[in-house]
Write a protein that holds these residues in place. Sequence first.
Motif, PDB file in Angstrom:
ATOM      1  N   PHE A 169       0.843  -1.331  -0.020  1.00  0.00           N
ATOM      2  CA  PHE A 169       0.040   0.119   0.066  1.00  0.00           C
ATOM      3  C   PHE A 169       0.832   1.371  -0.085  1.00  0.00           C
ATOM      4  O   PHE A 169       0.642   2.347  -0.745  1.00  0.00           O
ATOM      5  CB  PHE A 169      -0.745   0.003   1.206  1.00  0.00           C
ATOM      6  N   ARG A 170       2.076   1.306   0.749  1.00  0.00           N
ATOM      7  CA  ARG A 170       2.738   2.364   0.876  1.00  0.00           C
ATOM      8  C   ARG A 170       3.427   2.599  -0.367  1.00  0.00           C
ATOM      9  O   ARG A 170       3.649   3.829  -0.840  1.00  0.00           O
ATOM     10  CB  ARG A 170       3.930   2.358   2.016  1.00  0.00           C
ATOM     11  N   ALA A 171       3.827   1.621  -0.937  1.00  0.00           N
ATOM     12  CA  ALA A 171       4.514   1.641  -2.317  1.00  0.00           C
ATOM     13  C   ALA A 171       3.534   2.126  -3.433  1.00  0.00           C
ATOM     14  O   ALA A 171       3.978   3.129  -4.199  1.00  0.00           O
ATOM     15  CB  ALA A 171       5.217   0.397  -2.856  1.00  0.00           C
ATOM     16  N   LEU A 172       2.556   1.740  -3.394  1.00  0.00           N
ATOM     17  CA  LEU A 172       1.202   2.141  -4.405  1.00  0.00           C
ATOM     18  C   LEU A 172       0.787   3.466  -4.288  1.00  0.00           C
ATOM     19  O   LEU A 172       0.578   3.987  -5.243  1.00  0.00           O
ATOM     20  CB  LEU A 172       0.410   1.061  -4.717  1.00  0.00           C
ATOM     21  N   ALA A 173       0.493   3.786  -3.021  1.00  0.00           N
ATOM     22  CA  ALA A 173      -0.383   4.984  -2.970  1.00  0.00           C
ATOM     23  C   ALA A 173       0.463   6.204  -2.250  1.00  0.00           C
ATOM     24  O   ALA A 173      -0.016   6.847  -1.582  1.00  0.00           O
ATOM     25  CB  ALA A 173      -1.415   4.585  -1.804  1.00  0.00           C
ATOM     26  N   GLY A 217      -6.041  10.066  -4.577  1.00  0.00           N
ATOM     27  CA  GLY A 217      -6.777  10.888  -3.409  1.00  0.00           C
ATOM     28  C   GLY A 217      -6.688  10.069  -2.159  1.00  0.00           C
ATOM     29  O   GLY A 217      -7.262  10.753  -1.146  1.00  0.00           O
ATOM     30  N   ILE A 218      -5.802   9.097  -2.023  1.00  0.00           N
ATOM     31  CA  ILE A 218      -5.743   8.402  -0.654  1.00  0.00           C
ATOM     32  C   ILE A 218      -4.848   8.937   0.399  1.00  0.00           C
ATOM     33  O   ILE A 218      -3.426   9.307  -0.226  1.00  0.00           O
ATOM     34  CB  ILE A 218      -5.426   7.148  -0.811  1.00  0.00           C
ATOM     35  N   ARG A 219      -5.072   9.614   1.272  1.00  0.00           N
ATOM     36  CA  ARG A 219      -4.046  10.249   2.329  1.00  0.00           C
ATOM     37  C   ARG A 219      -3.130   9.423   2.636  1.00  0.00           C
ATOM     38  O   ARG A 219      -1.847   9.656   2.815  1.00  0.00           O
ATOM     39  CB  ARG A 219      -4.730  10.699   3.356  1.00  0.00           C
ATOM     40  N   ASP A 220      -3.265   8.181   3.314  1.00  0.00           N
ATOM     41  CA  ASP A 220      -2.335   7.234   3.812  1.00  0.00           C
ATOM     42  C   ASP A 220      -3.166   5.934   4.107  1.00  0.00           C
ATOM     43  O   ASP A 220      -4.450   5.640   3.712  1.00  0.00           O
ATOM     44  CB  ASP A 220      -1.804   7.451   5.069  1.00  0.00           C
ATOM     45  N   ILE A 221      -2.636   4.843   4.708  1.00  0.00           N
ATOM     46  CA  ILE A 221      -3.219   3.345   4.866  1.00  0.00           C
ATOM     47  C   ILE A 221      -4.369   3.374   5.748  1.00  0.00           C
ATOM     48  O   ILE A 221      -5.254   2.572   5.772  1.00  0.00           O
ATOM     49  CB  ILE A 221      -2.094   2.476   5.028  1.00  0.00           C
ATOM     50  N   SER A 222      -4.199   4.644   6.512  1.00  0.00           N
ATOM     51  CA  SER A 222      -5.622   4.502   7.350  1.00  0.00           C
ATOM     52  C   SER A 222      -6.806   5.270   6.840  1.00  0.00           C
ATOM     53  O   SER A 222      -7.780   5.447   7.477  1.00  0.00           O
ATOM     54  CB  SER A 222      -5.225   5.380   8.926  1.00  0.00           C
ATOM     55  N   ASP A 223      -6.724   5.682   5.659  1.00  0.00           N
ATOM     56  CA  ASP A 223      -7.824   6.352   5.074  1.00  0.00           C
ATOM     57  C   ASP A 223      -8.787   5.433   4.420  1.00  0.00           C
ATOM     58  O   ASP A 223      -8.339   4.509   3.676  1.00  0.00           O
ATOM     59  CB  ASP A 223      -7.228   7.232   3.884  1.00  0.00           C
ATOM     60  N   PRO A 224     -10.121   5.642   4.826  1.00  0.00           N
ATOM     61  CA  PRO A 224     -10.969   4.460   4.230  1.00  0.00           C
ATOM     62  C   PRO A 224     -11.137   4.402   2.800  1.00  0.00           C
ATOM     63  O   PRO A 224     -11.600   3.593   1.978  1.00  0.00           O
ATOM     64  CB  PRO A 224     -12.241   4.839   4.878  1.00  0.00           C
ATOM     65  N   ALA A 225     -10.728   5.802   2.058  1.00  0.00           N
ATOM     66  CA  ALA A 225     -10.805   5.781   0.817  1.00  0.00           C
ATOM     67  C   ALA A 225      -9.877   4.880  -0.079  1.00  0.00           C
ATOM     68  O   ALA A 225     -10.079   4.428  -1.189  1.00  0.00           O
ATOM     69  CB  ALA A 225     -10.435   7.351   0.349  1.00  0.00           C
ATOM     70  N   GLY A 226      -8.934   4.245   0.925  1.00  0.00           N
ATOM     71  CA  GLY A 226      -7.874   3.436   0.091  1.00  0.00           C
ATOM     72  C   GLY A 226      -8.348   1.902   0.222  1.00  0.00           C
ATOM     73  O   GLY A 226      -7.692   0.938  -0.079  1.00  0.00           O
ATOM     74  N   LEU A 227      -9.601   1.764   0.749  1.00  0.00           N
ATOM     75  CA  LEU A 227     -10.403   0.481   0.854  1.00  0.00           C
ATOM     76  C   LEU A 227     -10.018  -0.282  -0.397  1.00  0.00           C
ATOM     77  O   LEU A 227      -9.539  -1.539  -0.314  1.00  0.00           O
ATOM     78  CB  LEU A 227     -11.702   0.132   1.445  1.00  0.00           C
ATOM     79  N   PRO A 228     -10.346   0.065  -1.570  1.00  0.00           N
ATOM     80  CA  PRO A 228     -10.351  -0.620  -2.953  1.00  0.00           C
ATOM     81  C   PRO A 228      -8.877  -1.035  -3.232  1.00  0.00           C
ATOM     82  O   PRO A 228      -8.385  -2.470  -3.562  1.00  0.00           O
ATOM     83  CB  PRO A 228     -10.776   0.065  -4.051  1.00  0.00           C
ATOM     84  N   LEU A 229      -7.929  -0.222  -3.014  1.00  0.00           N
ATOM     85  CA  LEU A 229      -6.576  -0.493  -2.994  1.00  0.00           C
ATOM     86  C   LEU A 229      -6.130  -1.846  -2.075  1.00  0.00           C
ATOM     87  O   LEU A 229      -5.479  -2.668  -2.225  1.00  0.00           O
ATOM     88  CB  LEU A 229      -5.730   0.369  -2.798  1.00  0.00           C
ATOM     89  N   PHE A 230      -6.716  -1.687  -0.706  1.00  0.00           N
ATOM     90  CA  PHE A 230      -6.409  -2.735   0.413  1.00  0.00           C
ATOM     91  C   PHE A 230      -7.054  -4.005  -0.278  1.00  0.00           C
ATOM     92  O   PHE A 230      -6.095  -5.064  -0.187  1.00  0.00           O
ATOM     93  CB  PHE A 230      -7.321  -2.132   1.479  1.00  0.00           C
TER      94      PHE A 230
END
Length: 453
Positions: free
Chosen positions: A304-308, A314-327
Amino acid sequence: MRALGFAAFAAAFALAGSAWAATPLPFDPELATHAWLNTLGPEATARSNSYFEGGYLIDFAGTALSILIAGGLLVLGWARGVREWLEKTVKWFPLVALGVAFVVNLISTIVSFPFTYYVGFVREHEYGLSTQTFGEWFGEQMIGAGIGLLIGSIFLAILYIIIRAARNTWWIWGSVVSIVFAALMVMVAPVFISPLFNTYTEMEQGELRDSIIAMAQANGVPADNVYVYDRSRQTNSISANVSGMFGTTRISLADTLIERGSPEAVRAVMGHEIGHYVLGHLYSIMAMMIGLIVITFATVQYGFRALAKNERWGIRDISDPAGLPLFLLIIALTGLVTTPLQRNITYFHEQQADMFGLNVAREPDGFAEAAVLLSEYRKMEPSAVEEWFFYDHPSGWNRVHNAMVWKAHEIQAGRLAPSPGGPPEGWVPDFVRDREAAAATPAAEPSPAAPSN
Protein backbone atom coordinates in the motif's frame (compact mmCIF):
# COMPACT_ATOMS: atom_id res chain seq x y z
CA MET A 1 2.74 -29.75 5.83
CA ARG A 2 0.90 -32.35 3.79
CA ALA A 3 4.16 -34.31 3.58
CA LEU A 4 4.08 -34.65 7.36
CA GLY A 5 0.66 -36.26 7.12
CA PHE A 6 1.85 -38.75 4.50
CA ALA A 7 4.99 -39.47 6.52
CA ALA A 8 3.03 -40.11 9.70
CA PHE A 9 0.65 -42.40 7.85
CA ALA A 10 3.54 -44.37 6.32
CA ALA A 11 5.46 -44.55 9.58
CA ALA A 12 2.48 -46.02 11.44
CA PHE A 13 2.52 -49.01 9.13
CA ALA A 14 6.32 -49.21 8.83
CA LEU A 15 6.71 -49.79 12.59
CA ALA A 16 5.01 -53.15 12.28
CA GLY A 17 6.42 -53.97 8.85
CA SER A 18 8.15 -57.21 9.86
CA ALA A 19 4.95 -58.63 11.36
CA TRP A 20 2.93 -57.84 8.25
CA ALA A 21 5.58 -59.33 6.00
CA ALA A 22 5.15 -62.67 7.75
CA THR A 23 1.47 -62.93 6.88
CA PRO A 24 0.12 -61.97 3.45
CA LEU A 25 -2.67 -59.43 3.38
CA PRO A 26 -6.15 -60.89 2.85
CA PHE A 27 -6.57 -58.78 -0.31
CA ASP A 28 -4.65 -56.28 -2.41
CA PRO A 29 -5.63 -52.72 -1.29
CA GLU A 30 -4.65 -51.35 -4.70
CA LEU A 31 -7.02 -53.68 -6.55
CA ALA A 32 -9.75 -53.04 -3.97
CA THR A 33 -9.38 -49.28 -4.49
CA HIS A 34 -9.73 -49.63 -8.25
CA ALA A 35 -12.79 -51.85 -7.74
CA TRP A 36 -14.49 -49.07 -5.74
CA LEU A 37 -13.59 -46.42 -8.33
CA ASN A 38 -14.73 -48.62 -11.21
CA THR A 39 -18.29 -48.51 -9.85
CA LEU A 40 -18.51 -44.98 -11.26
CA GLY A 41 -18.17 -46.01 -14.87
CA PRO A 42 -16.69 -43.82 -17.62
CA GLU A 43 -19.66 -41.42 -17.96
CA ALA A 44 -19.88 -40.49 -14.26
CA THR A 45 -16.07 -40.25 -14.01
CA ALA A 46 -15.91 -37.86 -16.98
CA ARG A 47 -18.75 -35.80 -15.56
CA SER A 48 -17.07 -35.55 -12.15
CA ASN A 49 -13.74 -34.61 -13.71
CA SER A 50 -15.39 -31.97 -15.88
CA TYR A 51 -17.17 -30.35 -12.94
CA PHE A 52 -14.13 -30.25 -10.67
CA GLU A 53 -11.65 -29.18 -13.34
CA GLY A 54 -14.02 -26.39 -14.35
CA GLY A 55 -13.63 -25.15 -10.80
CA TYR A 56 -9.95 -24.44 -11.48
CA LEU A 57 -10.88 -21.80 -14.06
CA ILE A 58 -13.65 -20.47 -11.83
CA ASP A 59 -11.13 -19.95 -9.00
CA PHE A 60 -8.91 -17.81 -11.20
CA ALA A 61 -11.87 -16.03 -12.79
CA GLY A 62 -13.21 -15.14 -9.34
CA THR A 63 -9.85 -13.69 -8.32
CA ALA A 64 -9.60 -11.75 -11.60
CA LEU A 65 -13.10 -10.36 -11.07
CA SER A 66 -12.22 -9.22 -7.54
CA ILE A 67 -9.12 -7.48 -8.88
CA LEU A 68 -11.10 -5.77 -11.66
CA ILE A 69 -13.82 -4.56 -9.30
CA ALA A 70 -11.35 -3.24 -6.75
CA GLY A 71 -9.26 -1.64 -9.49
CA GLY A 72 -12.33 0.00 -11.01
CA LEU A 73 -13.45 1.43 -7.69
CA LEU A 74 -9.93 2.73 -7.12
CA VAL A 75 -9.58 4.46 -10.49
CA LEU A 76 -13.12 5.89 -10.46
CA GLY A 77 -12.58 7.25 -6.96
CA TRP A 78 -16.00 6.19 -5.67
CA ALA A 79 -14.66 5.21 -2.24
CA ARG A 80 -12.98 8.58 -1.97
CA GLY A 81 -16.24 10.32 -2.84
CA VAL A 82 -18.15 8.38 -0.19
CA ARG A 83 -15.46 9.16 2.38
CA GLU A 84 -15.58 12.89 1.61
CA TRP A 85 -19.38 12.97 1.90
CA LEU A 86 -19.38 11.04 5.18
CA GLU A 87 -16.68 13.27 6.67
CA LYS A 88 -18.93 16.27 6.01
CA THR A 89 -22.05 14.61 7.43
CA VAL A 90 -21.41 12.06 10.18
CA LYS A 91 -17.77 13.20 10.75
CA TRP A 92 -17.04 10.49 13.38
CA PHE A 93 -14.26 8.28 11.97
CA PRO A 94 -15.70 4.85 12.93
CA LEU A 95 -18.93 5.70 11.07
CA VAL A 96 -16.96 7.03 8.11
CA ALA A 97 -15.02 3.76 7.91
CA LEU A 98 -18.21 1.73 8.35
CA GLY A 99 -20.00 3.66 5.60
CA VAL A 100 -17.18 3.33 3.09
CA ALA A 101 -16.83 -0.39 3.84
CA PHE A 102 -20.57 -0.90 3.38
CA VAL A 103 -20.70 0.93 0.03
CA VAL A 104 -17.61 -0.84 -1.35
CA ASN A 105 -18.97 -4.24 -0.28
CA LEU A 106 -22.41 -3.44 -1.71
CA ILE A 107 -21.02 -2.39 -5.10
CA SER A 108 -18.78 -5.48 -5.21
CA THR A 109 -21.75 -7.74 -4.41
CA ILE A 110 -23.94 -6.18 -7.11
CA VAL A 111 -21.27 -6.12 -9.83
CA SER A 112 -20.23 -9.73 -9.17
CA PHE A 113 -23.82 -11.04 -9.07
CA PRO A 114 -23.86 -12.35 -12.70
CA PHE A 115 -20.76 -14.41 -11.92
CA THR A 116 -22.31 -15.62 -8.65
CA TYR A 117 -25.52 -16.52 -10.51
CA TYR A 118 -23.68 -18.60 -13.09
CA VAL A 119 -21.43 -20.41 -10.62
CA GLY A 120 -23.99 -20.94 -7.86
CA PHE A 121 -27.16 -21.56 -9.83
CA VAL A 122 -26.74 -22.16 -13.57
CA ARG A 123 -23.70 -24.42 -13.34
CA GLU A 124 -25.05 -26.38 -10.36
CA HIS A 125 -28.21 -27.16 -12.34
CA GLU A 126 -26.20 -28.09 -15.42
CA TYR A 127 -24.50 -30.83 -13.40
CA GLY A 128 -27.66 -31.88 -11.55
CA LEU A 129 -26.39 -30.86 -8.12
CA SER A 130 -28.88 -28.14 -7.16
CA THR A 131 -32.43 -28.77 -5.97
CA GLN A 132 -33.47 -25.11 -5.77
CA THR A 133 -35.66 -22.95 -7.94
CA PHE A 134 -34.30 -19.53 -8.83
CA GLY A 135 -36.57 -17.91 -6.27
CA GLU A 136 -35.32 -20.18 -3.49
CA TRP A 137 -31.71 -19.68 -4.48
CA PHE A 138 -32.07 -15.91 -4.83
CA GLY A 139 -33.77 -15.62 -1.46
CA GLU A 140 -30.88 -17.38 0.27
CA GLN A 141 -28.39 -15.24 -1.65
CA MET A 142 -30.10 -12.11 -0.34
CA ILE A 143 -29.93 -13.39 3.24
CA GLY A 144 -26.26 -14.32 2.83
CA ALA A 145 -25.43 -11.01 1.17
CA GLY A 146 -27.18 -9.09 3.95
CA ILE A 147 -25.25 -10.96 6.64
CA GLY A 148 -22.01 -10.53 4.72
CA LEU A 149 -22.56 -6.81 4.24
CA LEU A 150 -23.31 -6.27 7.91
CA ILE A 151 -20.57 -8.44 9.42
CA GLY A 152 -17.99 -7.62 6.76
CA SER A 153 -18.52 -3.87 7.10
CA ILE A 154 -18.29 -3.99 10.89
CA PHE A 155 -15.07 -6.02 10.70
CA LEU A 156 -13.49 -3.61 8.21
CA ALA A 157 -14.51 -0.62 10.32
CA ILE A 158 -12.83 -2.20 13.36
CA LEU A 159 -9.75 -2.92 11.26
CA TYR A 160 -9.54 0.71 10.15
CA ILE A 161 -9.81 1.87 13.76
CA ILE A 162 -6.81 -0.37 14.55
CA ILE A 163 -4.90 0.95 11.52
CA ARG A 164 -5.54 4.54 12.58
CA ALA A 165 -4.35 3.81 16.13
CA ALA A 166 -1.22 1.86 15.10
CA ARG A 167 -0.21 2.76 11.55
CA ASN A 168 3.08 0.86 11.65
CA THR A 169 2.10 -2.27 13.59
CA TRP A 170 -1.59 -2.59 12.69
CA TRP A 171 -0.90 -5.69 10.59
CA ILE A 172 0.09 -7.58 13.76
CA TRP A 173 -2.84 -6.38 15.89
CA GLY A 174 -5.21 -6.72 12.93
CA SER A 175 -4.20 -10.37 12.51
CA VAL A 176 -4.99 -11.11 16.16
CA VAL A 177 -8.36 -9.35 15.94
CA SER A 178 -9.15 -11.24 12.71
CA ILE A 179 -8.68 -14.61 14.44
CA VAL A 180 -10.76 -13.50 17.44
CA PHE A 181 -13.47 -12.33 15.05
CA ALA A 182 -13.36 -15.68 13.23
CA ALA A 183 -13.66 -17.55 16.55
CA LEU A 184 -16.73 -15.51 17.47
CA MET A 185 -18.31 -16.34 14.11
CA VAL A 186 -17.63 -20.06 14.62
CA MET A 187 -19.27 -19.83 18.03
CA VAL A 188 -22.43 -17.99 16.97
CA ALA A 189 -22.94 -19.54 13.51
CA PRO A 190 -24.62 -22.80 14.67
CA VAL A 191 -27.05 -20.89 16.88
CA PHE A 192 -27.86 -17.75 14.90
CA ILE A 193 -26.75 -18.06 11.26
CA SER A 194 -27.16 -21.69 10.16
CA PRO A 195 -30.88 -21.82 11.16
CA LEU A 196 -31.53 -18.98 8.70
CA PHE A 197 -30.77 -21.35 5.83
CA ASN A 198 -31.78 -24.77 7.16
CA THR A 199 -34.09 -26.35 9.71
CA TYR A 200 -32.37 -28.46 12.37
CA THR A 201 -34.34 -31.25 14.03
CA GLU A 202 -33.34 -33.96 16.45
CA MET A 203 -32.44 -37.23 14.78
CA GLU A 204 -35.02 -39.99 15.10
CA GLN A 205 -34.50 -42.45 17.93
CA GLY A 206 -32.85 -45.61 16.77
CA GLU A 207 -29.74 -47.73 16.63
CA LEU A 208 -27.89 -45.40 14.24
CA ARG A 209 -28.49 -42.33 16.43
CA ASP A 210 -27.44 -44.19 19.56
CA SER A 211 -24.24 -45.44 17.93
CA ILE A 212 -23.29 -41.90 16.83
CA ILE A 213 -23.89 -40.45 20.30
CA ALA A 214 -21.98 -43.31 21.91
CA MET A 215 -19.09 -42.75 19.52
CA ALA A 216 -19.10 -39.02 20.29
CA GLN A 217 -19.34 -39.34 24.06
CA ALA A 218 -16.68 -42.05 24.16
CA ASN A 219 -14.32 -39.55 22.56
CA GLY A 220 -15.15 -36.55 24.72
CA VAL A 221 -17.54 -34.63 22.46
CA PRO A 222 -19.94 -32.74 24.80
CA ALA A 223 -23.11 -33.61 22.89
CA ASP A 224 -26.12 -35.64 23.96
CA ASN A 225 -28.07 -35.33 20.73
CA VAL A 226 -27.64 -35.47 16.97
CA TYR A 227 -29.30 -32.97 14.65
CA VAL A 228 -30.41 -33.50 11.09
CA TYR A 229 -30.65 -30.50 8.77
CA ASP A 230 -32.52 -30.31 5.49
CA ARG A 231 -29.59 -29.93 3.10
CA SER A 232 -31.85 -31.36 0.39
CA ARG A 233 -33.40 -27.87 0.22
CA GLN A 234 -30.26 -26.70 -1.55
CA THR A 235 -28.49 -29.73 -3.00
CA ASN A 236 -28.48 -33.51 -3.14
CA SER A 237 -24.83 -33.79 -2.02
CA ILE A 238 -23.97 -35.40 1.31
CA SER A 239 -22.39 -33.66 4.30
CA ALA A 240 -22.03 -33.61 8.09
CA ASN A 241 -20.20 -31.55 10.69
CA VAL A 242 -19.39 -31.00 14.35
CA SER A 243 -19.68 -27.22 14.66
CA GLY A 244 -19.44 -24.53 17.32
CA MET A 245 -17.28 -24.05 20.40
CA PHE A 246 -17.52 -22.93 24.03
CA GLY A 247 -20.95 -24.41 24.71
CA THR A 248 -22.39 -24.21 21.19
CA THR A 249 -20.97 -27.54 19.97
CA ARG A 250 -23.44 -29.43 17.81
CA ILE A 251 -23.31 -32.71 15.85
CA SER A 252 -25.21 -32.22 12.60
CA LEU A 253 -25.65 -34.41 9.57
CA ALA A 254 -27.45 -33.74 6.32
CA ASP A 255 -30.70 -35.49 5.51
CA THR A 256 -29.08 -36.40 2.18
CA LEU A 257 -26.40 -38.42 4.00
CA ILE A 258 -29.04 -40.48 5.80
CA GLU A 259 -31.11 -40.94 2.66
CA ARG A 260 -28.25 -41.78 0.30
CA GLY A 261 -25.68 -43.49 2.49
CA SER A 262 -25.74 -46.80 4.32
CA PRO A 263 -25.60 -46.79 8.14
CA GLU A 264 -21.94 -47.77 7.82
CA ALA A 265 -21.26 -44.72 5.64
CA VAL A 266 -23.07 -42.43 8.09
CA ARG A 267 -21.00 -43.74 11.02
CA ALA A 268 -17.79 -43.41 9.00
CA VAL A 269 -18.54 -39.78 8.11
CA MET A 270 -19.49 -38.92 11.68
CA GLY A 271 -16.31 -40.57 12.96
CA HIS A 272 -14.37 -38.22 10.69
CA GLU A 273 -16.27 -35.16 11.94
CA ILE A 274 -15.84 -36.19 15.58
CA GLY A 275 -12.12 -36.44 14.83
CA HIS A 276 -11.99 -32.74 14.01
CA TYR A 277 -13.35 -31.94 17.48
CA VAL A 278 -11.25 -34.44 19.44
CA LEU A 279 -8.02 -33.47 17.69
CA GLY A 280 -8.65 -29.79 18.39
CA HIS A 281 -8.56 -28.86 14.74
CA LEU A 282 -10.50 -25.66 15.17
CA TYR A 283 -7.71 -24.28 17.33
CA SER A 284 -4.79 -25.62 15.31
CA ILE A 285 -6.32 -24.35 12.07
CA MET A 286 -6.73 -20.89 13.58
CA ALA A 287 -3.16 -20.97 14.86
CA MET A 288 -1.87 -21.83 11.40
CA MET A 289 -4.19 -19.41 9.62
CA ILE A 290 -2.98 -16.48 11.70
CA GLY A 291 0.39 -16.90 10.01
CA LEU A 292 -1.23 -16.48 6.58
CA ILE A 293 -3.19 -13.46 7.82
CA VAL A 294 0.03 -11.86 9.10
CA ILE A 295 1.68 -12.46 5.71
CA THR A 296 -1.34 -11.00 3.91
CA PHE A 297 -1.62 -7.90 6.11
CA ALA A 298 2.15 -7.32 6.00
CA THR A 299 1.97 -7.43 2.20
CA VAL A 300 -0.85 -4.89 2.32
CA GLN A 301 1.16 -2.65 4.67
CA TYR A 302 4.22 -2.41 2.47
CA GLY A 303 2.47 -2.75 -0.88
CA PHE A 304 0.00 0.00 0.00
CA ARG A 305 2.76 2.44 0.94
CA ALA A 306 4.57 1.79 -2.33
CA LEU A 307 1.50 2.13 -4.55
CA ALA A 308 -0.32 5.01 -2.85
CA LYS A 309 2.57 7.31 -2.02
CA ASN A 310 2.18 11.05 -2.59
CA GLU A 311 -1.60 10.70 -2.09
CA ARG A 312 -2.11 8.90 -5.39
CA TRP A 313 -5.81 8.40 -6.20
CA GLY A 314 -6.60 10.92 -3.47
CA ILE A 315 -5.70 8.46 -0.70
CA ARG A 316 -4.09 10.21 2.28
CA ASP A 317 -2.43 7.16 3.84
CA ILE A 318 -3.18 3.55 4.75
CA SER A 319 -5.59 4.61 7.51
CA ASP A 320 -7.80 6.45 4.97
CA PRO A 321 -10.96 4.40 4.23
CA ALA A 322 -10.84 5.80 0.69
CA GLY A 323 -7.97 3.35 0.14
CA LEU A 324 -10.17 0.30 0.81
CA PRO A 325 -10.31 -0.72 -2.89
CA LEU A 326 -6.49 -0.75 -3.01
CA PHE A 327 -6.46 -2.66 0.29
CA LEU A 328 -8.76 -5.33 -1.21
CA LEU A 329 -6.83 -5.35 -4.50
CA ILE A 330 -3.58 -6.25 -2.74
CA ILE A 331 -5.35 -8.93 -0.69
CA ALA A 332 -6.74 -10.50 -3.89
CA LEU A 333 -3.30 -10.57 -5.50
CA THR A 334 -1.71 -12.01 -2.35
CA GLY A 335 -4.41 -14.69 -2.35
CA LEU A 336 -2.90 -16.19 -5.50
CA VAL A 337 -0.05 -17.36 -3.24
CA THR A 338 -1.78 -17.84 0.11
CA THR A 339 -4.88 -19.70 -1.13
CA PRO A 340 -2.98 -22.92 -2.05
CA LEU A 341 -1.23 -22.75 1.34
CA GLN A 342 -4.59 -22.32 3.07
CA ARG A 343 -5.96 -25.34 1.20
CA ASN A 344 -2.98 -27.41 2.30
CA ILE A 345 -3.52 -26.44 5.92
CA THR A 346 -7.09 -27.70 5.62
CA TYR A 347 -5.94 -30.81 3.74
CA PHE A 348 -3.50 -31.69 6.54
CA HIS A 349 -6.29 -31.58 9.12
CA GLU A 350 -8.75 -33.46 6.91
CA GLN A 351 -6.26 -36.28 6.46
CA GLN A 352 -5.82 -36.53 10.22
CA ALA A 353 -9.60 -36.65 10.70
CA ASP A 354 -9.84 -39.40 8.05
CA MET A 355 -7.50 -41.66 10.00
CA PHE A 356 -9.17 -40.84 13.30
CA GLY A 357 -12.57 -41.64 11.77
CA LEU A 358 -11.39 -45.00 10.47
CA ASN A 359 -10.11 -45.96 13.91
CA VAL A 360 -13.13 -44.75 15.90
CA ALA A 361 -15.94 -45.82 13.55
CA ARG A 362 -14.17 -48.94 12.20
CA GLU A 363 -16.20 -48.78 8.99
CA PRO A 364 -13.68 -48.86 6.12
CA ASP A 365 -16.28 -49.91 3.54
CA GLY A 366 -18.61 -47.18 4.76
CA PHE A 367 -15.77 -44.66 4.47
CA ALA A 368 -15.01 -45.82 0.91
CA GLU A 369 -18.71 -45.61 0.06
CA ALA A 370 -18.92 -42.02 1.29
CA ALA A 371 -15.79 -41.07 -0.70
CA VAL A 372 -17.35 -42.48 -3.87
CA LEU A 373 -20.62 -40.65 -3.24
CA LEU A 374 -18.63 -37.42 -2.93
CA SER A 375 -17.19 -38.11 -6.38
CA GLU A 376 -20.40 -36.72 -7.83
CA TYR A 377 -18.63 -33.35 -7.72
CA ARG A 378 -15.02 -34.18 -6.79
CA LYS A 379 -12.45 -35.57 -9.19
CA MET A 380 -11.33 -38.93 -7.83
CA GLU A 381 -7.86 -39.33 -9.37
CA PRO A 382 -6.08 -35.99 -9.75
CA SER A 383 -2.41 -35.56 -10.51
CA ALA A 384 -0.10 -34.75 -7.60
CA VAL A 385 0.11 -31.12 -8.76
CA GLU A 386 -3.68 -30.80 -8.97
CA GLU A 387 -4.13 -32.26 -5.52
CA TRP A 388 -1.56 -29.95 -3.95
CA PHE A 389 -2.83 -26.80 -5.62
CA PHE A 390 -6.62 -27.23 -5.74
CA TYR A 391 -7.67 -29.79 -3.11
CA ASP A 392 -8.50 -28.91 0.50
CA HIS A 393 -9.52 -32.56 1.19
CA PRO A 394 -7.71 -35.77 0.23
CA SER A 395 -8.77 -36.99 -3.20
CA GLY A 396 -11.28 -39.79 -3.47
CA TRP A 397 -8.57 -42.20 -4.60
CA ASN A 398 -6.45 -41.44 -1.54
CA ARG A 399 -9.40 -41.78 0.82
CA VAL A 400 -10.56 -45.11 -0.59
CA HIS A 401 -7.01 -46.44 -0.76
CA ASN A 402 -6.29 -45.47 2.87
CA ALA A 403 -9.52 -47.15 3.94
CA MET A 404 -8.63 -50.35 2.07
CA VAL A 405 -5.07 -50.39 3.49
CA TRP A 406 -6.51 -49.92 6.98
CA LYS A 407 -9.09 -52.68 6.40
CA ALA A 408 -6.57 -55.18 5.04
CA HIS A 409 -4.22 -54.74 8.01
CA GLU A 410 -7.00 -54.83 10.59
CA ILE A 411 -8.25 -58.11 9.14
CA GLN A 412 -4.70 -59.44 9.08
CA ALA A 413 -4.27 -58.50 12.76
CA GLY A 414 -7.53 -60.23 13.70
CA ARG A 415 -9.25 -57.05 14.86
CA LEU A 416 -11.78 -57.00 12.03
CA ALA A 417 -13.93 -59.81 10.67
CA PRO A 418 -12.71 -61.15 7.32
CA SER A 419 -14.41 -59.70 4.24
CA PRO A 420 -13.36 -59.20 0.62
CA GLY A 421 -11.78 -56.02 -0.62
CA GLY A 422 -13.76 -53.74 -2.89
CA PRO A 423 -17.44 -52.85 -2.79
CA PRO A 424 -20.26 -55.31 -2.06
CA GLU A 425 -21.21 -57.31 -5.12
CA GLY A 426 -23.46 -55.29 -7.42
CA TRP A 427 -23.04 -52.01 -5.52
CA VAL A 428 -22.94 -48.81 -7.57
CA PRO A 429 -23.34 -45.18 -6.45
CA ASP A 430 -26.96 -44.10 -6.40
CA PHE A 431 -26.39 -41.25 -8.86
CA VAL A 432 -24.90 -43.70 -11.38
CA ARG A 433 -27.80 -46.10 -10.90
CA ASP A 434 -30.36 -43.30 -11.30
CA ARG A 435 -28.79 -41.98 -14.50
CA GLU A 436 -28.54 -45.46 -15.99
CA ALA A 437 -32.20 -46.06 -15.15
CA ALA A 438 -33.19 -42.74 -16.71
CA ALA A 439 -31.19 -43.51 -19.86
CA ALA A 440 -32.81 -46.95 -20.13
CA THR A 441 -36.34 -45.56 -19.84
CA PRO A 442 -37.73 -44.86 -23.32
CA ALA A 443 -39.01 -41.35 -23.88
CA ALA A 444 -42.77 -41.07 -23.77
CA GLU A 445 -44.28 -41.08 -27.24
CA PRO A 446 -46.21 -37.92 -28.14
CA SER A 447 -49.97 -38.31 -28.02
CA PRO A 448 -51.79 -38.26 -31.38
CA ALA A 449 -52.63 -34.77 -32.54
CA ALA A 450 -56.28 -33.82 -32.31
CA PRO A 451 -58.00 -33.55 -35.70
CA SER A 452 -58.29 -29.99 -36.93
CA ASN A 453 -61.67 -28.52 -37.63
